[in-house]
Write an enzyme that holds these catalytic residues in place. Structure first.
Site, PDB file in Angstrom:
ATOM      1  CE1 TYR A   8       6.783  34.854   6.443  1.00 52.57           C
ATOM      2  CE2 TYR A   8       6.384  35.542   8.705  1.00 52.57           C
ATOM      3  CZ  TYR A   8       6.010  34.815   7.584  1.00 52.57           C
ATOM      4  OH  TYR A   8       4.863  34.053   7.610  1.00 52.57           O
TER       5      TYR A   8
ATOM      6  CG  PHE B  45       4.665  29.158   8.835  1.00 49.65           C
ATOM      7  CD1 PHE B  45       4.815  29.324   7.470  1.00 49.65           C
ATOM      8  CD2 PHE B  45       4.963  27.920   9.389  1.00 49.65           C
ATOM      9  CE1 PHE B  45       5.266  28.287   6.665  1.00 49.65           C
ATOM     10  CE2 PHE B  45       5.406  26.871   8.600  1.00 49.65           C
ATOM     11  CZ  PHE B  45       5.565  27.043   7.225  1.00 49.65           C
TER      12      PHE B  45
ATOM     13  CG  ASP C 254      14.826  31.193   6.391  1.00 45.27           C
ATOM     14  OD1 ASP C 254      13.719  31.090   5.816  1.00 45.27           O
ATOM     15  OD2 ASP C 254      15.819  31.656   5.824  1.00 45.27           O
TER      16      ASP C 254
ATOM     17  CG  HIS D 140       5.971  25.059   1.829  1.00 42.68           C
ATOM     18  ND1 HIS D 140       5.530  26.366   1.706  1.00 42.68           N
ATOM     19  CD2 HIS D 140       6.853  25.053   2.857  1.00 42.68           C
ATOM     20  CE1 HIS D 140       6.118  27.101   2.628  1.00 42.68           C
ATOM     21  NE2 HIS D 140       6.924  26.344   3.339  1.00 42.68           N
TER      22      HIS D 140
END
Length: 230
Positions: free
Chosen positions: A76, A87, A74, A192
């Site tokens: 920031y 990102f 999702d 991740h």
């Protein structure tokens, strides 16, 4: 009932985007999600990113143009940091830790910006599982219904005859592997990029070099992953 997210949704539909043909937009689910987010705004929550950027990932990378798919979680949750792309960072502080790890796979030495917009214009779909978040509350909208859009977008890319590369980072992204046809597309998986990932199985995985090699094998232009910087 109208609101800033409902208005952004209406503008997105009116833009003629190829993504607007997905069931999420055609069958009313998008309206329910927008109404839920608008209700939070009406209740005083600060929702991010700016409504004009909520559908930016889809607006910048049409379905027919997709060559690479990168899935995030999702936006920031700090105001001013997100611009609607997974990102991507446009804040004024240091790059987020996960983004630093990601960009180290491009070039560990070169100074860079965190704005990933140049990737989208080359066919990189940077799509989050939730397109909105609340300030200071990471993950606040992960169960609002946005995930159905992400599933449908992945399925739509997989259903095309044109090949694409799916970069799946972390458990949430890797769970969508079942939606992808491996006979036509490349699936490059890793852990991740978050420094909190104890397995540390993202650094050194070379996702960008591997994606470009796969594209080149099929006669497709590689992605220029390098970003400008100060």
């Amino acid at each position: 009932m109208s609101g800033p997210v409902a208005d952004a949704l209406a503008d997105f539909r009116a833009s003629g985007s190829s993504w607007a043909a997905l069931p999420f937009f055609r069958e009313g689910e998008a309206d329910h999600v927008a109404a839920r987010v608008d209700a939070r705004i009406a209740a005083g929550a600060r929702v991010l990113p700016d409504p004009r950027n909520i559908f930016r990932a889809l607006a910048l990378t049409p379905l027919a143009a997709v060559k690479v798919v990168i899935l995030g979680q999702d936006p920031y949750p700090t105001p001013g940091d997100a611009n609607g792309l997974a990102f991507s960072y446009v804040g004024g502080g240091r790059l987020p830790a996960s983004l630093k790890v990601i960009l180290a796979e491009v070039d560990p030495e070169k100074p860079r910006t965190g704005d990933l917009t140049p990737w989208t214009r080359q066919g990189v779909l940077l799509l989050n599982s939730a397109l909105t978040v609340e300030a200071g509350k990471a993950g606040a909208h992960l169960r609002y219904g946005w995930a159905d859009l992400t599933d449908q977008a992945v399925t739509a890319v997989s259903a095309r005859p044109e090949p694409a590369v799916f970069l799946l980072w972390g458990a949430q992204a890797r769970a969508r592997k079942a939606l992808i046809d491996p006979a036509r597309h490349a699936v490059i998986e890793s852990g991740h990029p978050s420094p909190l990932n104890r397995a540390r199985d993202f650094p050194g995985s070379q996702p960008f070099a591997r994606a470009n090699a796969w594209l080149a094998e099929r006669g497709l232009p590689p992605i220029d992953w390098c970003l400008g910087g100060p």
